[in-house]
Design a protein around this motif. Structure first.
Motif, PDB file in Angstrom:
ATOM      1  N   SER A  61       8.614   6.973  -4.209  1.00 12.90           N
ATOM      2  CA  SER A  61       8.967   6.257  -5.503  1.00 12.90           C
ATOM      3  C   SER A  61       7.719   6.231  -6.077  1.00 12.90           C
ATOM      4  O   SER A  61       7.331   6.408  -7.587  1.00 12.90           O
ATOM      5  CB  SER A  61       9.335   4.746  -5.147  1.00 12.90           C
ATOM      6  OG  SER A  61      10.716   4.883  -4.451  1.00 12.90           O
ATOM      7  N   HIS A  62       6.461   6.049  -5.445  1.00 11.79           N
ATOM      8  CA  HIS A  62       5.184   6.078  -6.043  1.00 11.79           C
ATOM      9  C   HIS A  62       4.911   7.197  -6.560  1.00 11.79           C
ATOM     10  O   HIS A  62       4.291   7.334  -7.929  1.00 11.79           O
ATOM     11  CB  HIS A  62       4.054   5.614  -4.842  1.00 11.79           C
ATOM     12  CG  HIS A  62       2.606   5.554  -5.453  1.00 11.79           C
ATOM     13  ND1 HIS A  62       2.227   4.615  -6.183  1.00 11.79           N
ATOM     14  CD2 HIS A  62       1.807   6.396  -5.536  1.00 11.79           C
ATOM     15  CE1 HIS A  62       0.964   4.627  -6.757  1.00 11.79           C
ATOM     16  NE2 HIS A  62       0.633   5.940  -6.312  1.00 11.79           N
ATOM     17  N   LEU A  78       0.838  -1.421   0.124  1.00 14.03           N
ATOM     18  CA  LEU A  78      -0.180   0.017  -0.201  1.00 14.03           C
ATOM     19  C   LEU A  78       0.999   1.159  -0.053  1.00 14.03           C
ATOM     20  O   LEU A  78       0.482   2.234  -0.554  1.00 14.03           O
ATOM     21  CB  LEU A  78      -0.948  -0.160   1.233  1.00 14.03           C
ATOM     22  CG  LEU A  78      -2.303  -1.053   1.054  1.00 14.03           C
ATOM     23  CD1 LEU A  78      -2.590  -1.224   2.532  1.00 14.03           C
ATOM     24  CD2 LEU A  78      -3.039  -0.466   0.137  1.00 14.03           C
ATOM     25  N   LEU A  79       1.829   1.188   0.485  1.00 15.44           N
ATOM     26  CA  LEU A  79       2.915   2.270   0.656  1.00 15.44           C
ATOM     27  C   LEU A  79       3.484   2.709  -0.742  1.00 15.44           C
ATOM     28  O   LEU A  79       3.586   3.721  -1.241  1.00 15.44           O
ATOM     29  CB  LEU A  79       4.118   2.132   1.462  1.00 15.44           C
ATOM     30  CG  LEU A  79       3.515   2.004   3.088  1.00 15.44           C
ATOM     31  CD1 LEU A  79       4.854   1.753   3.797  1.00 15.44           C
ATOM     32  CD2 LEU A  79       2.808   2.924   3.720  1.00 15.44           C
ATOM     33  N   ALA A  80       3.932   1.573  -1.332  1.00 13.88           N
ATOM     34  CA  ALA A  80       4.655   1.506  -2.806  1.00 13.88           C
ATOM     35  C   ALA A  80       3.625   1.666  -3.687  1.00 13.88           C
ATOM     36  O   ALA A  80       3.959   2.502  -4.876  1.00 13.88           O
ATOM     37  CB  ALA A  80       5.615   0.111  -2.886  1.00 13.88           C
ATOM     38  N   TYR A  81       2.576   0.937  -3.682  1.00 15.21           N
ATOM     39  CA  TYR A  81       1.502   1.073  -4.997  1.00 15.21           C
ATOM     40  C   TYR A  81       0.340   1.799  -4.865  1.00 15.21           C
ATOM     41  O   TYR A  81      -0.462   1.747  -5.786  1.00 15.21           O
ATOM     42  CB  TYR A  81       1.230  -0.333  -5.607  1.00 15.21           C
ATOM     43  CG  TYR A  81       2.640  -1.272  -5.677  1.00 15.21           C
ATOM     44  CD1 TYR A  81       3.342  -0.844  -6.998  1.00 15.21           C
ATOM     45  CD2 TYR A  81       3.064  -2.190  -4.831  1.00 15.21           C
ATOM     46  CE1 TYR A  81       4.596  -1.484  -7.007  1.00 15.21           C
ATOM     47  CE2 TYR A  81       4.259  -2.825  -5.067  1.00 15.21           C
ATOM     48  CZ  TYR A  81       5.185  -2.569  -6.218  1.00 15.21           C
ATOM     49  OH  TYR A  81       6.228  -3.261  -6.503  1.00 15.21           O
ATOM     50  N   ALA A  82      -0.079   2.161  -3.587  1.00 16.65           N
ATOM     51  CA  ALA A  82      -0.939   3.336  -3.365  1.00 16.65           C
ATOM     52  C   ALA A  82      -0.647   4.443  -2.947  1.00 16.65           C
ATOM     53  O   ALA A  82      -1.475   5.694  -2.928  1.00 16.65           O
ATOM     54  CB  ALA A  82      -1.872   2.776  -2.484  1.00 16.65           C
ATOM     55  N   THR A 131      13.783   3.676   3.238  1.00 16.96           N
ATOM     56  CA  THR A 131      12.917   3.804   4.455  1.00 16.96           C
ATOM     57  C   THR A 131      11.526   3.779   3.917  1.00 16.96           C
ATOM     58  O   THR A 131      11.170   3.899   2.617  1.00 16.96           O
ATOM     59  CB  THR A 131      12.909   5.253   4.984  1.00 16.96           C
ATOM     60  OG1 THR A 131      12.475   6.283   3.866  1.00 16.96           O
ATOM     61  CG2 THR A 131      14.629   5.769   5.183  1.00 16.96           C
ATOM     62  N   PRO A 132      10.245   3.690   4.856  1.00 15.42           N
ATOM     63  CA  PRO A 132       9.221   3.458   4.300  1.00 15.42           C
ATOM     64  C   PRO A 132       8.843   4.662   3.521  1.00 15.42           C
ATOM     65  O   PRO A 132       7.945   4.596   2.440  1.00 15.42           O
ATOM     66  CB  PRO A 132       8.210   3.445   5.687  1.00 15.42           C
ATOM     67  CG  PRO A 132       9.345   2.906   6.554  1.00 15.42           C
ATOM     68  CD  PRO A 132      10.568   3.455   6.256  1.00 15.42           C
ATOM     69  N   HIS A 133       9.201   5.857   3.941  1.00 21.45           N
ATOM     70  CA  HIS A 133       8.831   7.097   3.001  1.00 21.45           C
ATOM     71  C   HIS A 133       9.312   7.137   1.652  1.00 21.45           C
ATOM     72  O   HIS A 133       8.894   7.787   0.846  1.00 21.45           O
ATOM     73  CB  HIS A 133       9.374   8.404   3.867  1.00 21.45           C
ATOM     74  CG  HIS A 133       8.905   9.728   3.266  1.00 21.45           C
ATOM     75  ND1 HIS A 133       7.655  10.121   3.516  1.00 21.45           N
ATOM     76  CD2 HIS A 133       9.542  10.503   2.556  1.00 21.45           C
ATOM     77  CE1 HIS A 133       7.500  11.067   2.939  1.00 21.45           C
ATOM     78  NE2 HIS A 133       8.686  11.740   2.343  1.00 21.45           N
ATOM     79  N   ASP A 134      10.380   6.475   1.537  1.00 23.54           N
ATOM     80  CA  ASP A 134      11.030   6.312   0.116  1.00 23.54           C
ATOM     81  C   ASP A 134       9.969   5.496  -0.912  1.00 23.54           C
ATOM     82  O   ASP A 134      10.188   5.640  -1.946  1.00 23.54           O
ATOM     83  CB  ASP A 134      12.259   5.361   0.114  1.00 23.54           C
ATOM     84  CG  ASP A 134      13.407   6.183   0.667  1.00 23.54           C
ATOM     85  OD1 ASP A 134      13.539   7.501   0.900  1.00 23.54           O
ATOM     86  OD2 ASP A 134      14.521   5.705   1.394  1.00 23.54           O
ATOM     87  N   LEU A 135       9.270   4.515  -0.117  1.00 24.32           N
ATOM     88  CA  LEU A 135       8.353   3.980  -0.875  1.00 24.32           C
ATOM     89  C   LEU A 135       7.151   4.752  -1.608  1.00 24.32           C
ATOM     90  O   LEU A 135       6.819   4.898  -2.747  1.00 24.32           O
ATOM     91  CB  LEU A 135       7.554   2.749  -0.233  1.00 24.32           C
ATOM     92  CG  LEU A 135       8.656   1.456  -0.177  1.00 24.32           C
ATOM     93  CD1 LEU A 135       7.739   0.500   0.742  1.00 24.32           C
ATOM     94  CD2 LEU A 135       9.271   1.089  -1.078  1.00 24.32           C
TER      95      LEU A 135
END
Length: 368
Positions: free
Chosen positions: A316-317, A200-204, A309-313
């Motif tokens: 990236s999105h 959900l972090l990376a693709y939403a 980091t989670p924020h990097d995802l």
């Protein structure tokens, strides 16, 4: 011959002090007689000062000196109480911490009217000497600036001392922009159901706190929608559910495969509509530091990646979306009311795009 007649003063009073200097007193708009903030070498100087004070009162620029004698500590407390109902809990806690730890110890006992830009510059310099980070210093300065601006707006002082002060520069840090394949490796390497949270972090493009706050009722599996209307934040060790950052609620469309995985997760999720999608093994809301150490960082290592980091995802999105569908679409996905925030903090040029532009430009040239 009659002696020279003294002119009658029609505003204020002047008297000579035992020291030989002169004191001026004037009536404020409320009729109260107040002394000037200094004494004068001659009665003429005192008269000139009274003339300027009279014009100040007639033009509505007069400020009660007693208001300026309010201490920074007292005014900061009053200001924080007034603005707190409009602030998020985490912001309230942050402001209170900055006031108590950095503003009051250095400036709390000073009267508002005694502060000057040099006072603020010295305060900033002292924090830098103590080794405080540029981010922390700038946060403290911004809060003090708001406090002082409110003092001006409420006729406590004529102008803010927070002007012309040079602040330490923030270090330029770039987010680690992953490829979709790299993000997928992290997802596949994570324990269930945290692989779904990371997806959900990376693709939403969700913020971590938004993913932590998702509930069963927020997921529309058949429609492929996720409603982002809540955020879980930690303030001084206390977890607080609040609206998303900048109060930007949004409805996000997710891909069919991600929607299908969310549906399978919901089938095994205990509780009713308000049940959180992701919790600790004991059913408690997640805390960022604990979750990252237990689930996210191990998944990054297992994927053969570092410094993610989670924020990097989320960044990236934003980059993937902006590159293919434009900044405005990325801003909506990320919950930004202003697209400039997206370009400044999230969306970055995709590697190889400049080469592609150069090749295309060469084709354009050949066509001419």
């Amino acid at each position: 011959m009659a002696g020279k007649r003294k002119s009658r003063r029609d505003f204020g009073r002047v008297r000579k002090l035992p020291s030989g200097r002169f004191q001026a007193r004037y009536p404020g708009p409320d009729g109260v007689l107040r002394p000037a903030d200094r004494t004068f070498a001659t009665s003429t100087d005192a008269d000139r000062w009274l003339m300027r004070k009279r014009i100040e009162i007639e033009e509505g620029r007069w400020l009660d000196p007693a208001e300026g004698q309010t201490t920074v500590r007292d005014w900061a407390a009053r200001w924080l109480a007034a603005v707190s109902p409009q602030l998020k809990h985490k912001t309230q806690a942050s402001y209170r911490s900055l006031i108590n730890s950095l503003i009051n110890p250095a400036l709390g006992d000073r009267e508002l009217s005694t502060l000057r830009p040099i006072t603020i510059a010295e305060w900033v310099g002292a924090m830098k000497t103590k080794g405080l980070s540029a981010s922390r210093i700038r946060q403290a300065y911004r809060v003090l600036s708001q406090i002082m601006r409110a003092a001006v707006d409420n006729d406590m002082i004529s102008q803010t001392p927070c002007r012309g002060v040079k602040l330490p520069r923030m270090p330029q840090t770039e987010p680690h922009i992953l490829t979709p394949l790299e993000a997928s490796r992290i997802v596949r390497s994570a324990d269930k159901p945290h692989d779904l949270l990371i997806a959900l972090l990376a693709y939403a493009g969700l913020r971590v706190g938004e993913a932590f706050a998702l509930r069963r009722v927020d997921i529309d599996v058949p429609g492929g929608f996720v409603l982002v209307d809540e955020n879980l934040a930690e303030a001084n060790g206390v977890l607080v559910f609040d609206t998303p950052k900048s109060h930007q609620k949004r409805l996000l469309r997710v891909g069919p495969s991600l929607a299908k995985r969310l549906g399978r997760h919901l089938e095994n999720l205990p509780g009713g509509d308000d049940a959180l999608l992701f919790t600790t093994p004991g059913g408690k809301p997640l805390r960022y530091n604990q979750w990252r150490k237990a689930y996210f960082d191990p998944a990054v290592s297992a994927a053969g990646l570092t410094d993610v980091t989670p924020h990097d995802l989320r960044a990236s999105h934003g980059t993937w979306v902006a590159d293919r569908y434009g900044v405005m679409t990325a801003a909506h996905r990320l919950g930004h009311s202003n697209a400039s925030v997206t370009t400044r903090h999230y969306a970055r040029p995709v590697a190889g795009r400049d080469d592609q532009v150069a090749a295309a430009a060469d084709e354009w040239l050949d066509e001419t």
